[in-house]
Write a protein that holds these residues in place. Structure first.
Motif, mmCIF file in Angstrom:
data_model
loop_
_atom_site.group_PDB
_atom_site.id
_atom_site.type_symbol
_atom_site.label_atom_id
_atom_site.label_comp_id
_atom_site.label_asym_id
_atom_site.label_seq_id
_atom_site.Cartn_x
_atom_site.Cartn_y
_atom_site.Cartn_z
ATOM 1 N N LEU A 16 -59.249 -33.953 28.443
ATOM 2 C CA LEU A 16 -60.512 -33.249 28.206
ATOM 3 C C LEU A 16 -60.444 -31.803 28.702
ATOM 4 O O LEU A 16 -60.959 -30.894 28.047
ATOM 5 N N ILE A 17 -59.814 -31.593 29.842
ATOM 6 C CA ILE A 17 -59.651 -30.221 30.345
ATOM 7 C C ILE A 17 -58.852 -29.395 29.346
ATOM 8 O O ILE A 17 -59.176 -28.227 29.092
ATOM 9 N N CYS A 18 -57.823 -29.981 28.762
ATOM 10 C CA CYS A 18 -57.031 -29.275 27.745
ATOM 11 C C CYS A 18 -57.904 -28.867 26.566
ATOM 12 O O CYS A 18 -57.874 -27.710 26.126
ATOM 13 N N LEU A 19 -58.669 -29.807 26.047
ATOM 14 C CA LEU A 19 -59.548 -29.505 24.910
ATOM 15 C C LEU A 19 -60.556 -28.414 25.245
ATOM 16 O O LEU A 19 -60.731 -27.457 24.493
ATOM 17 N N PHE A 20 -61.212 -28.568 26.384
ATOM 18 C CA PHE A 20 -62.279 -27.642 26.735
ATOM 19 C C PHE A 20 -61.745 -26.262 27.114
ATOM 20 O O PHE A 20 -62.351 -25.243 26.783
ATOM 21 N N SER A 21 -60.608 -26.205 27.795
ATOM 22 C CA SER A 21 -60.064 -24.888 28.146
ATOM 23 C C SER A 21 -59.461 -24.205 26.920
ATOM 24 O O SER A 21 -59.493 -22.977 26.820
ATOM 25 N N LEU A 22 -58.945 -24.978 25.970
ATOM 26 C CA LEU A 22 -58.462 -24.390 24.721
ATOM 27 C C LEU A 22 -59.619 -23.735 23.967
ATOM 28 O O LEU A 22 -59.478 -22.634 23.438
ATOM 29 N N GLU A 23 -60.754 -24.395 23.939
ATOM 30 C CA GLU A 23 -61.940 -23.808 23.303
ATOM 31 C C GLU A 23 -62.322 -22.493 23.973
ATOM 32 O O GLU A 23 -62.580 -21.489 23.309
ATOM 33 N N ARG A 24 -62.357 -22.489 25.294
ATOM 34 C CA ARG A 24 -62.712 -21.259 26.018
ATOM 35 C C ARG A 24 -61.680 -20.161 25.781
ATOM 36 O O ARG A 24 -62.025 -19.004 25.592
ATOM 37 N N LEU A 25 -60.403 -20.546 25.797
ATOM 38 C CA LEU A 25 -59.347 -19.567 25.564
ATOM 39 C C LEU A 25 -59.477 -18.954 24.186
ATOM 40 O O LEU A 25 -59.410 -17.722 24.041
ATOM 41 N N LEU A 26 -59.672 -19.751 23.174
ATOM 42 C CA LEU A 26 -59.814 -19.234 21.809
ATOM 43 C C LEU A 26 -61.044 -18.356 21.665
ATOM 44 O O LEU A 26 -61.036 -17.386 20.897
ATOM 45 N N SER A 27 -62.091 -18.656 22.399
ATOM 46 C CA SER A 27 -63.286 -17.818 22.316
ATOM 47 C C SER A 27 -63.059 -16.445 22.960
ATOM 48 O O SER A 27 -63.688 -15.465 22.567
ATOM 49 N N PHE A 28 -62.137 -16.356 23.931
ATOM 50 C CA PHE A 28 -61.810 -15.066 24.539
ATOM 51 C C PHE A 28 -60.793 -14.307 23.700
ATOM 52 O O PHE A 28 -60.859 -13.099 23.582
ATOM 53 N N VAL A 29 -59.839 -15.036 23.119
ATOM 54 C CA VAL A 29 -58.783 -14.391 22.329
ATOM 55 C C VAL A 29 -59.308 -13.895 21.001
ATOM 56 O O VAL A 29 -59.004 -12.791 20.564
ATOM 57 N N ALA A 30 -60.120 -14.719 20.330
ATOM 58 C CA ALA A 30 -60.671 -14.357 19.028
ATOM 59 C C ALA A 30 -62.180 -14.561 19.034
ATOM 60 O O ALA A 30 -62.691 -15.489 18.423
#
Length: 161
Positions: free
Chosen positions: A142-156
């Motif tokens: 779950l941490i992977c999924l949720f941090s990936l979402e946050r990362l993508l929101s900062f990158v793009a």
């Protein structure tokens, strides 16, 4: 792509919160039963403490993951708040990458530990102890999924398709 991930994660997050509410309710009932049996009959059941620990472990690790998604996990914002916008976005992205790496580690190490504990059972209740330890890889995933979402929101940040 990020909008699909956000939608999926929002649904997962709501389900996790509902599960945690159920776990907390069961935990309170279990502890109340233990206290009632101790004071009324001076004979608390041996299984209640172990069951409450199982419920507590799962609820805390599940909410830890939700904390990553909703950014209410413990962190120091003083440095981030004092940075210029470009540096802030870079630092937030770096934090998301580190959180993602932690999630991957927790998931992999958790799976390994669950495999090692296969066949073991809890002392009082006799449930497979892997049930307790499987909270770690679930939390890591779950941490992977949720941090990936946050990362993508900062990158793009403008990408919502």
């Amino acid at each position: 792509m990020i909008s699909v991930l956000k939608l999926c994660n929002a649904i997962i997050s709501q389900v996790v919160k509902a599960v945690v509410v159920g776990l907390a309710f069961l935990m309170v009932i279990t502890i109340c039963w233990q206290v009632a049996m101790r004071f009324a009959f001076n004979d608390p059941p041996s299984w209640t403490e172990e069951f409450a620990l199982l419920l507590f472990s799962w609820s805390m690790l599940l909410m830890l993951a939700v904390g990553v998604r909703e950014a209410f996990h413990v962190r120091m914002d003083i440095l981030v708040e004092r940075m210029p916008a470009g540096g802030r976005q870079w630092l937030e992205s770096l934090i998301c990458v580190a959180t993602l790496a932690f999630g991957v580690y927790l998931a992999i190490a958790g799976v390994d530990y669950v495999r090692e504990m296969r066949g073991s059972s809890s002392a009082a209740m006799g449930y497979p102890i892997a049930l307790l330890y499987s909270a770690a890889p679930v939390c890591g995933g779950l941490i992977c999924l949720f941090s990936l979402e946050r990362l993508l929101s900062f990158v793009a940040p403008g990408d919502s398709a």
